[in-house]
Design a protein around this motif. Structure first.
Motif, PDB file in Angstrom:
ATOM      1  N   GLN A 143       0.721  -1.394   0.020  1.00  0.00           N
ATOM      2  CA  GLN A 143      -0.021   0.006   0.159  1.00  0.00           C
ATOM      3  C   GLN A 143       1.141   1.320   0.019  1.00  0.00           C
ATOM      4  OE1 GLN A 143      -2.429  -0.332   3.503  1.00  0.00           O
ATOM      5  NE2 GLN A 143      -0.604  -0.686   4.761  1.00  0.00           N
ATOM      6  N   LYS A 144       0.189   2.353  -0.313  1.00  0.00           N
ATOM      7  CA  LYS A 144       1.016   3.497  -0.495  1.00  0.00           C
ATOM      8  C   LYS A 144       1.036   4.347   0.915  1.00  0.00           C
ATOM      9  CE  LYS A 144      -1.477   5.271  -3.896  1.00  0.00           C
ATOM     10  NZ  LYS A 144      -2.001   6.353  -4.863  1.00  0.00           N
ATOM     11  N   GLN A 145       2.170   4.996   1.209  1.00  0.00           N
ATOM     12  CA  GLN A 145       2.176   5.680   2.370  1.00  0.00           C
ATOM     13  C   GLN A 145       2.804   7.238   1.897  1.00  0.00           C
ATOM     14  OE1 GLN A 145       4.674   3.952   5.355  1.00  0.00           O
ATOM     15  NE2 GLN A 145       3.288   2.404   5.845  1.00  0.00           N
ATOM     16  N   GLY A 146       1.621   8.022   2.084  1.00  0.00           N
ATOM     17  CA  GLY A 146       2.253   9.538   1.737  1.00  0.00           C
ATOM     18  C   GLY A 146       2.357   9.598   0.103  1.00  0.00           C
ATOM     19  N   ALA A 147       3.056  10.546  -0.325  1.00  0.00           N
ATOM     20  CA  ALA A 147       3.093  10.755  -1.699  1.00  0.00           C
ATOM     21  C   ALA A 147       4.210  10.033  -2.359  1.00  0.00           C
ATOM     22  CB  ALA A 147       3.341  12.280  -2.079  1.00  0.00           C
ATOM     23  N   ASP A 148       5.252   9.435  -1.625  1.00  0.00           N
ATOM     24  CA  ASP A 148       6.250   8.772  -2.225  1.00  0.00           C
ATOM     25  C   ASP A 148       6.698   7.562  -1.600  1.00  0.00           C
ATOM     26  OD1 ASP A 148       7.326  10.023   0.018  1.00  0.00           O
ATOM     27  OD2 ASP A 148       8.971  10.952  -0.982  1.00  0.00           O
ATOM     28  N   GLN A 149       6.067   6.964  -0.913  1.00  0.00           N
ATOM     29  CA  GLN A 149       6.572   5.824  -0.198  1.00  0.00           C
ATOM     30  C   GLN A 149       5.695   4.739  -0.279  1.00  0.00           C
ATOM     31  OE1 GLN A 149       7.027   6.971   4.173  1.00  0.00           O
ATOM     32  NE2 GLN A 149       9.278   7.025   3.509  1.00  0.00           N
TER      33      GLN A 149
END
Length: 538
Positions: A82-88
């Motif tokens: 899954q995505k975390q924030g805009a770039d992780q």
């Protein structure tokens, strides 16, 4: 003939059970559990584009899709990406044994590029160090900012910094190059990649097959290199670069006339120190696709089970209790048929567990729930057939003929019910995410195995037992003698035919005396004149 067929089916089922036991034992090592039951490894990656910028949402979504395919290819399912924030991007892997190998395969960018080795395409190299390559590029007129970015990231809009690792076997030192972008070809031209061995050296390598368009491009490039070699009277090379590391540097032999029109079809990546596992990993990441961004591990940690062993123990106890109750009910209500059904349920459980480990299926708590649900479905299939058998026995048929008729009439109902269950589970599997998808998968596999045991195994077992004398006793089927009706005549069972009523003499009334037998004399007929003349002639 039918008896032999049933014996063959029983032998096949015995072989399947033996194979399932092989995949089960020891269960602590071969059974795969999810994050909620055993924990695992969590890695958080920071994503950056080739020029060091924050990737777009579309690039992150594409990266997550590729990571999901790579994780599944490692034999790890029920992972959480899954995505975390805009770039992780966070990747959680349950039960990973070789964390280093998993991180190496998952996070590999797998950007495959093909560069020509002419002076225009390769302005710098080979040189002995990275700093020497950067100084040479700066001397050729590149800006300080671009050289600084190239040193930090390895790729800029105009250049790629490439290293060829030292090959101790061949005695070659480490060498550095700078290639001008864009490359002649990229990994988008790859159709398939597979691990193999070099025909000359016997070392592991990776064989690449191109798409039709990629094959044409590769043929054009190699044709140009062949003609350049003829003009310069020396072999021409091209570099196959994977993530800024030269994987291979093959040459085109200009003295070979068969290469006049170039090479079409495929190429070969040969690394000097490539191991068999590394060749398999490289072929795997090339097949799953290159990541559109570069991933750098921000941190990693071992995560504990979210539910723990207590939840697993309770779930298994619930499944065991349900199985025992079903076995007891079948035995009490269906007598001998119930014993056969109980044996089929035990075989079903062994086959399903072995199939889960062979696929492999990672069991989460919803998956365990789906497995328990299929126990009732497997018993339900036997109930439908056994009720049909009991109906036929009540109609006066022998047990042997009742078994054959019961399976013939009950199979359609079982097939329809299980087909609907599988269709519903397929919809859930394709449109759900994470743990509901695991529930759907266990439900599908359990339904298929229950069809195998309820229809094929139990029928073959009853067919084998039908040859014994004790089998033809209705009481063993749970049908009391008082419920059995005498079998109708064959004519009565045929549709459209009814037995004709026999004519009966009318009985005298009760208050009317029976008439005495009466003797009557038949009147004599007087012959006519014509009859008298015929008699005289005779």
């Amino acid at each position: 003939m039918r008896r032999h067929r049933n014996l063959i089916i029983m032998l096949v089922m015995a072989a399947l059970v033996a194979a399932a036991v092989y995949y089960i034992v020891p269960p602590s090592e071969k059974t795969h559990l999810g994050l909620d039951l055993q924990g695992g490894l969590e890695v958080v990656y920071t994503a950056r584009t080739a020029d060091g910028k924050v990737p777009s949402a579309a690039q992150l979504d594409q990266t997550i899709g590729i990571l999901d395919r790579r994780v599944n290819g490692l034999g790890v399912t029920e992972s959480q990406i899954q995505k975390q924030g805009a770039d992780q991007i966070s990747v959680a892997l349950p039960g990973v044994r070789d964390a280093e190998q998993a991180l190496r395969v998952i996070g590999k960018t797998a950007q495959l590029e093909f560069f020509k080795d002419d002076p225009v395409s390769r302005p710098v190299g080979p040189v002995e160090s990275k700093q020497a390559a950067l100084r040479e590029l700066r001397r050729l007129g590149a800006s300080k900012a671009e050289v600084r970015q190239l040193a930090a990231e390895g790729t800029t809009e105009h250049y790629s910094l490439v290293v060829r690792p030292a090959d101790e076997t061949a005695g070659l030192p480490e060498q550095w190059f700078v290639y001008r972008r864009p490359p002649a070809m990229t990994g988008a031209a790859i159709k398939t990649a597979r691990a193999g061995f070099n025909s000359r050296t016997g070392k592991p390598d990776v064989l690449i097959d191109f798409t039709p368009e990629g094959s044409k491009t590769f043929q054009r490039i190699t044709r140009e290199l062949y003609r350049t070699g003829l003009l310069k009277n020396e072999p021409q090379t091209f570099a196959i670069v994977l993530d800024n590391e030269m994987a291979s540097d093959p040459y085109i032999d200009y003295t070979d006339p068969t290469l006049r029109d170039g090479i079409s079809g495929g190429a070969e990546i040969t690394g000097g120190n490539m191991t068999v596992q590394e060749s398999k990993d490289l072929a795997f990441v090339l097949n799953t696709g290159a990541l559109p961004v570069k991933l750098e591990p921000a941190y990693q940690q071992q995560v504990s089970a979210t539910l723990g062993k207590d939840s697993l123990r309770k779930g298994l106890y619930a499944g065991l209790a349900g199985l025992v109750l079903v076995l007891a009910y079948m035995l009490a209500f269906y007598r001998f048929l119930g014993l056969v059904a109980d044996l089929a349920l035990v075989v079903y459980g062994v086959l399903l567990w072995g199939l889960f480990n062979a696929v492999p299926v990672t069991l989460t708590l919803p998956g365990v729930a789906g497995m328990i649900l299929t126990i009732g479905m497997a018993a339900d299939a036997n109930v439908v057939i056994f009720e049909r058998i009991k109906e036929e026995v009540r109609r006066g048929r022998t047990v042997r003929s009742a078994v054959s008729s019961g399976y013939a009439r009950g199979f359609r109902a079982i097939l329809d019910a299980n087909a609907l269950t599988i269709l519903t589970a397929l919809v859930l599997f394709f449109f759900a995410t994470a743990q509901p998808k695991g529930f759907a998968l266990t439900l599908i596999l359990g339904t298929l195995v229950s069809m195998l045991t309820a229809v094929l195994f139990t029928r073959a077992l009853l067919g084998v037992l039908a040859s014994f004398a004790f089998f033809d006793r209705p009481a063993l089927m749970g049908v009391p003698a008082a419920e059995i009706q005498p079998e109708e005549p064959a004519a009565a069972r045929r549709p459209g035919l009814r037995p004709q009523p026999q004519p009966q003499a009318a009985a005298p009334a009760a208050d009317e005396p029976a008439a005495a037998p009466e003797l009557r004399r038949t009147p004599r007929r007087t012959p006519t004149g014509g009859q008298k003349k015929r008699r005289k002639r005779r």
